[in-house]
Design a protein around this motif. Structure first.
Motif, short mmCIF file in Angstrom:
data_model
loop_
_atom_site.label_atom_id
_atom_site.label_comp_id
_atom_site.label_asym_id
_atom_site.label_seq_id
_atom_site.Cartn_x
_atom_site.Cartn_y
_atom_site.Cartn_z
N PHE A 253 40.53 62.46 15.74
CA PHE A 253 39.94 61.62 14.71
C PHE A 253 39.68 60.21 15.24
O PHE A 253 38.61 59.63 14.99
N THR A 302 33.52 62.99 10.23
CA THR A 302 34.47 63.45 9.21
C THR A 302 34.36 64.95 8.98
O THR A 302 35.38 65.61 8.71
N TYR A 323 41.42 64.16 1.44
CA TYR A 323 40.54 64.07 2.60
C TYR A 323 39.08 63.92 2.18
O TYR A 323 38.31 63.22 2.83
N ALA A 327 36.76 61.00 3.49
CA ALA A 327 35.45 61.18 4.12
C ALA A 327 34.38 60.37 3.41
O ALA A 327 33.53 59.73 4.05
N MET A 330 34.71 56.76 4.42
CA MET A 330 34.20 56.49 5.76
C MET A 330 32.67 56.41 5.78
O MET A 330 32.08 55.52 6.39
#
Length: 853
Positions: A253, A302, A323, A327, A330
């Motif tokens: 990541f 992502t 998550y 995502a 981001m």
């Protein structure tokens, strides 16, 4: 958090509308069919047995077209499914503790129900129209004791039964759709009420110590729950694959995030390094491309990490929920950071589109980056609190920390921009892109003050709504505005004279420069309308309206709404416009091919060619219009009624327009006047340049356009110098002295006429002795030429040659002479002389005195 999620709708609006969590109509039909099970499977057969006439089986088979029974059965099944779904949703909405997410899902289900009812009702329209047509072919039913043949009566009865089944199914659908509309309105009102209750919920002030003490007391609980969640999932990964896999995923990541960011930065720097932007278009391409590139890199990174994470780890709904939020955060941060960097461009002033100095641009970029980080972290923390079941307790304290920081950044941005307006570097920008932002400074100040008051008085949610919407609206509007300016620059460069696209349009479609400019204006309007359709739902989603409301409005406008007995459908209108536009394009191509390939190869007159081309164009346009009406589903019977009503108007107000239109058709058919003819009308004379539907354009020799109604050219006298052929006659008037020999003058004039190169051998030139004028013997020279357009030049050249020949022969061309006799002039002069007084005698000078002595 609706505000932060709206950032992502810029990327995911199409995906949410087309492939989101809302099931499609087909999926809903499959689900309803699966839920009904064997009962739904047995219903078509039961419907067939119920609707099949028991008498006259042959007539019934002929009277039932294929698919009618299936359509009626499907309508009844859908109506039953809708009723069952509505009962479930009604019970769910009656629960006062229904979560907001479940309420939103209920509204989506209601919207699906309404769309299903509309689609099935449309499917019933065609079979019902067939039944009505078959019944109408049988004629009216017999009245009051009258009878009709048994076969006709049996067929009418069978058709009426089937039509009754269809009408019954349609009525059930209408009732179900009405109930769905009512329940959807109730659900929407409930959602809006909850929205405003939550927005204006009174909480503790940020000045209240208890707010902060409660937040501090919850920190340990948050830490424990978060550590438990992460360690639990880490243990699952370690047990299944080994501990090193978890650390490997973390390293992947970090590598994806840093590598993606460096890749975007390298691409952006490579685009602009070492060269100036290629005009406005080059700047705007970069402004739009950089944030999209940043966002795509974040999406890829992502997505790859998520696939790896959930491939090696166990399934966990809470981890998946967190998550997804991570995502989205981001992608949101990458997009907004890229947009801010491309607009401000602090290190490359040539690429900057914001009229700020380099120092101010760098400050703006730093502050915006901090604001985006704060909002992204706030959104991520909010999702974490939801996952660990602490959302209600920590929402107020989270916003109490975030909002003052965002307010401070917003105030700093305004102050920096206002101070920088007086800098010399900011004044050097030739193009000011965001001049409209200056009008928003005072409203933003008012909103900042309102936010501060809301925080102090305890309306923290309202304060977060104001600040978040300012940022979101700024990002969305700025990006859409840059796209609009990019489209304007692209169109302007594409249609500029000498460009490749402009030359292609001129040669391939025979478009004029003015037509190309108009096409560019139309394209800009289409882009503006498209951006409005994209941006308006994004902005409306920030209010009390949800995506269900916006999508419902668009669905109603696109698929049709009823006004009385008239159904207005935007999709049908757009389809008709598209078909008509294609028809116009084909018309232009066909008439161009006809003119270039066929008519140009004949020896037809230019006016005849124009008449054929214009007639073919009118015919093709009428056909395209009829096809467009048919594509829109317009009933031509209604058009006939409208045409009958218009005939009354034609008899009054539209009479002159129709008269001119029919006269134009007569001009094209009989061709008394053609394009290129030299005509003389009451307003002047000139060359016919165009015969339109209503009027004809005539261009005078002074380049003045005369617009003459077509009816005037039919009813009034018109001189057409080139109607039958181009042959014409030039006439020159000549006057010579009375001392000249008329025969000699005749011979000289005949020779001058015959020697002219444009004089026709037949008919021969002629010279007429016209008259004994007051000062001269008057002659007229007449010369026929093969092109009347040269008559003025031939007459001028003849005058030159005649003057030269007469001068060489010693023949005088006199000017007018007059002898004027004034009666009584001599007597008047004599009397004037007598009446003139005689001059007085001069006095003698006095004698000089003699000197004395």
């Amino acid at each position: 958090m609706n505000i932060v999620r709206s950032f992502m709708y810029v990327w995911l609006v199409l995906a949410l509308l087309l492939t989101g969590s809302v099931p499609s109509i087909a999926q809903a039909d499959e689900q309803s069919t699966g839920q009904t099970g064997a009962t739904a499977t047995e219903q078509p057969a039961a419907a067939e047995n119920a609707t099949a006439p028991k008498a006259e089986p042959v007539v019934a088979a002929a009277a039932l077209p294929a698919g009618i029974r299936e359509a009626a059965g499907k309508a009844r099944r859908v109506a039953a499914d809708i009723s069952k779904t509505l009962e479930d949703l009604k019970a769910k909405l009656a629960d006062p503790s229904l979560p907001a997410g479940e309420l939103a899902k209920a509204r989506e289900q209601l919207e699906i129900v309404r769309e299903r009812a509309k689609l099935v009702d449309l499917e019933l329209a065609s079979p019902l129209a067939q039944m009505n047509a078959q019944v109408s072919r049988l004629g009216p039913a017999p009245k009051d004791g009258a009878t009709e043949p048994a076969s006709v009566a049996a067929q009418r009865a069978a058709l009426e039964r089937v039509r009754g089944v269809l009408l019954g199914a349609r009525t059930q659908l209408a009732l179900a759709a009405g109930a769905a509309d009512q329940l959807a309105s109730q659900a929407g009102q409930l959602e809006r009420t909850r929205y405003f209750d939550r927005l204006f919920k009174h909480e503790k002030s940020i000045l209240a110590p208890s707010l902060w003490s409660d937040g501090v007391a919850k920190v340990s609980d948050i830490w424990v729950r978060t550590e438990r969640l992460v360690s639990g999932y880490y243990k699952l990964i370690a047990d299944n694959n080994g501990a090193w896999v978890a650390w490997f995923l973390f390293a992947v990541f970090i590598a994806l995030a840093t590598g993606g960011y460096q890749l975007c930065r390298m691409l952006a720097l490579r685009v602009r390094a070492g060269k100036a932007p290629n005009g406005e278009l080059g700047k705007l391409v970069r402004v739009v491309a950089v944030p999209i590139g940043y966002g795509l890199v974040a999406v890829v990174a992502t997505t790859v990490f998520g696939l790896l994470l959930f491939e090696v780890g166990a399934e966990s709904s809470r981890i998946e929920q967190f998550y997804v939020a991570f995502a989205l955060m981001m992608v949101m941060f990458a997009f907004t950071r890229g947009l801010a960097r491309s607009i401000l461009s602090p290190t490359q002033p040539d690429w900057r589109i914001a009229n700020l100095s380099t120092r101010a641009a760098q400050k703006w970029l730093n502050l915006l980056t901090i604001a985006f980080v704060i909002m992204a972290a706030s959104y991520l923390l909010n999702e974490l609190f939801v996952v660990v079941n602490l959302s209600e307790e920590m929402t107020a304290i989270r916003q109490a920390i975030v909002l003052p920081a965002l307010m401070f950044i917003l105030v700093r941005l305004i102050l920096i921009a206002q101070r920088d307006r007086r800098s010399e570097e900011a004044k050097q920008f030739s193009t000011v892109y965001f001049s409209w932002a200056g009008y928003l400074v005072q409203p933003i100040w008012l909103l900042v003050i309102a936010t501060g008051l809301a925080l102090v008085t305890g309306y923290i949610t309202l304060a977060g709504y104001i600040v978040g919407n300012i940022v979101v609206i700024g990002v969305v509007v700025s990006f859409l505005y840059c796209i609009r300016r990019l489209a304007d620059a692209f169109v302007a460069q594409s249609i500029s004279e000498g460009s490749r696209i402009s030359d292609t349009l001129k040669h391939a479609f025979s478009m004029s420069e003015q037509g190309i400019k108009r096409s560019g204006i139309a394209l800009n309007a289409i882009v503006d309308f498209t951006l409005l359709l994209l941006g308006l739902p994004l902005l409306l989603s920030l209010t009390a309206l949800s995506w269900v409301d916006v999508r419902g409005w668009f669905s109603t406008a696109f698929f049709g709404f009823d006004i009385g007995d008239i159904t207005i459908s935007l999709s049908s209108i757009l389809l008709a416009m598209g078909v008509f536009g294609i028809g116009l394009l084909l018309t232009r191509l066909i008439t161009g091919w006809l003119d270039r390939r066929i008519l140009s190869a004949t020896n037809m007159d230019a006016g005849v060619r124009n008449s054929i081309r214009t007639g073919a164009s009118y015919t093709a346009i009428i056909l395209a219009l009829l096809v467009a009406f048919a594509a829109a589903g317009v009933n031509f019977g209604n058009i006939a009624i409208v045409a009958g009503a218009l005939s009354v108007g034609i008899g009054f107000g539209l009479q002159s327009i129709v008269n001119n239109f029919v006269s134009g058709l007569i001009l094209l058919a009989e061709r008394p006047i053609k394009v290129g003819d030299w005509v003389s009308v009451t307003a002047g004379e000139g060359t016919v340049t165009k015969i339109n539907v209503r009027a004809t354009e005539i261009e005078t020799f002074d380049r003045c356009s005369i617009i003459v109604p077509n009816s005037s050219l039919i009813s009034d006298a018109v001189q057409n110098w080139t109607h039958g052929d181009l042959m014409g006659r030039a006439k020159v008037q000549v006057g010579v002295s009375y001392d000249s020999d008329p025969q000699q003058v005749h011979d000289i004039l005949v020779k001058c006429a015959q020697d002219h190169p444009r004089a026709m051998a037949y008919p021969l030139p002629s010279v007429l002795f016209k008259d004994f004028g007051p000062s001269s013997l008057d002659f007229e020279v007449r010369v026929f030429i093969n092109d009347v357009n040269w008559v003025a030049f031939v007459a001028s050249e003849l005058r030159f040659s005649i003057h030269k020949a007469l001068k060489e022969a010693g023949i005088e061309i006199p000017f007018p002479q007059r002898d004027v006799n004034v009666r009584g002039f001599q007597e008047a002069v004599a009397e004037a002389v007598k009446a003139e007084p005689k001059p007085a005698a001069k006095p003698k000078p006095a004698a000089k005195p003699k000197p004395k002595g």
